[in-house]
Design an enzyme around this catalytic site. Sequence first.
Site, PDB file in Angstrom:
ATOM      1  N   HIS A 325     -33.312  37.815   7.456  1.00 30.50           N
ATOM      2  CA  HIS A 325     -33.665  37.986   6.053  1.00 30.50           C
ATOM      3  C   HIS A 325     -34.464  39.263   5.806  1.00 30.50           C
ATOM      4  CE1 HIS A 325     -32.326  33.842   5.412  1.00 30.50           C
ATOM      5  NE2 HIS A 325     -32.362  34.112   4.120  1.00 30.50           N
ATOM      6  N   GLY A 326     -35.198  39.729   6.774  1.00 29.83           N
ATOM      7  CA  GLY A 326     -35.960  40.944   6.524  1.00 29.83           C
ATOM      8  C   GLY A 326     -36.819  41.349   7.707  1.00 29.83           C
TER       9      GLY A 326
END
Length: 473
Positions: A325-326
């Site tokens: 996700h990041g």
Amino acid sequence: MLFYEPLFLFVFLPATYALYLLVGRNIWLRRAVILSASVIFYVWSEPLFVPVVLASAWLDHFLARRIAVATDERRARAMLALGAVANIGILVHYKYTAFLVANLDAVLSGAGLHLAVPQIALPIGVSFIVFEKITYLVDVKRRLSAPAPSLTTYMLYVFFFPKLLAGPIIKYHDLQTQLAAVPPAGLEDFAAGFLRFMLGVVKKTIIADTLATGVDVVFGDHTGPIGFANAWWGVALFTFQIYFDFSAYSDMAIGIARMLGFRLAENFNMPYIACSMTEFWRRWHISLSTWIREYLYIPLGGNRVGAARQYFNLWICFLASGLWHGAAWTYVAWGAYNGVFLALDKLFLLRVLDRLPRAAANAITFAVVMVGWTIFRATSLTQAGAFLLAMVHPGLAGYTTRIWITPDMRLALAIAAVVCVMPRLPFWGRLRAGFAEGTTRGLVLQYGLTLLFVGAVGKALADPFTPFIYFRF
């Protein structure tokens, strides 16, 4: 180029659809129209990243054809590994280089050494593109799908613009037949697709973007304690913002694809009525959950290994999901948090929740999800800790009053909550059936949605630009 901005709504989409209809039954021309439109769509958003995707797509196509005919298992595995490393290398370079260098710099700073942290722009949708490309190579190796018959067909799979920027993550073999036939678009497809597209625009602009304003204020930089009320307001707003924002993109993607005659898989199934974290992840971002199970959890041993190893594999899979996700420790912590609860489900929690009334199990699961979203949205682990601390201290005063919670935010939050809880109501089935297409109530709903769509487009034109949350991933 956003799906609901004027350039897309009034120029790109009508022009693409008109050309698609104009070429008629010529499959080659239909494929050329969609592929050209898809490349133009992405060039408009990420011109510098397009050559990288083109080159890596050619490498995928080359390797897939060699893997399919390889008689030596070791050679096939080596080519698969080459393709996977090449794709992961793209993801690591663009998404994680700055994160890795910044953390290494923090470690070395104690010894008086400092590293220059590179500034690398993150291409929109890079994680979705890379996951789909790796999936294609793995499925060819597993003999789940044949290689694409041509580079053009494979490029259409990679660049297909409805799902290009934020999914759903589609497996090549699930779209293979449609890519080969390039189905013609009919009136029924257009009507059903445009209704779904309108629903997505309404969810994004009227609900998600309205909630986003409050979320940005609460999670902004402030001095002093956050406060009990502010913390819970901010987390509640974000809990519904991220669902209506991300599911809105999926609605638009599925709707646009349907207008062109394509069917994409659903990506959400009313996740906030889940009665366990296991059920939540079967309903939330379904394409990612499926990907994790089929391409990470099962290769690690799946349910074929001992219980302790299963729990550990689940945790590792969702740790990786958080990192996907990041490039931030908050995402890693969020993934680890979800992994813990999924392991606890297998260990004992599912049996406990099954004994409870559905409403109670739903409420507990929703609370667990909200705590997770607190970690996910926080700008740092320090801020996440401050929010979680404030959420368990009812008497803690905040840095500001609740004046920033405007009436439109309250209304959007109330509508979002009602929409999410309605499937739990006993009359939901009859209500849903009553609004079926072709009925009087169904037509009323469609007219109402059309009016909301017009208002949503007007709001999008008047308000500041608000990108989709998952464009960062």
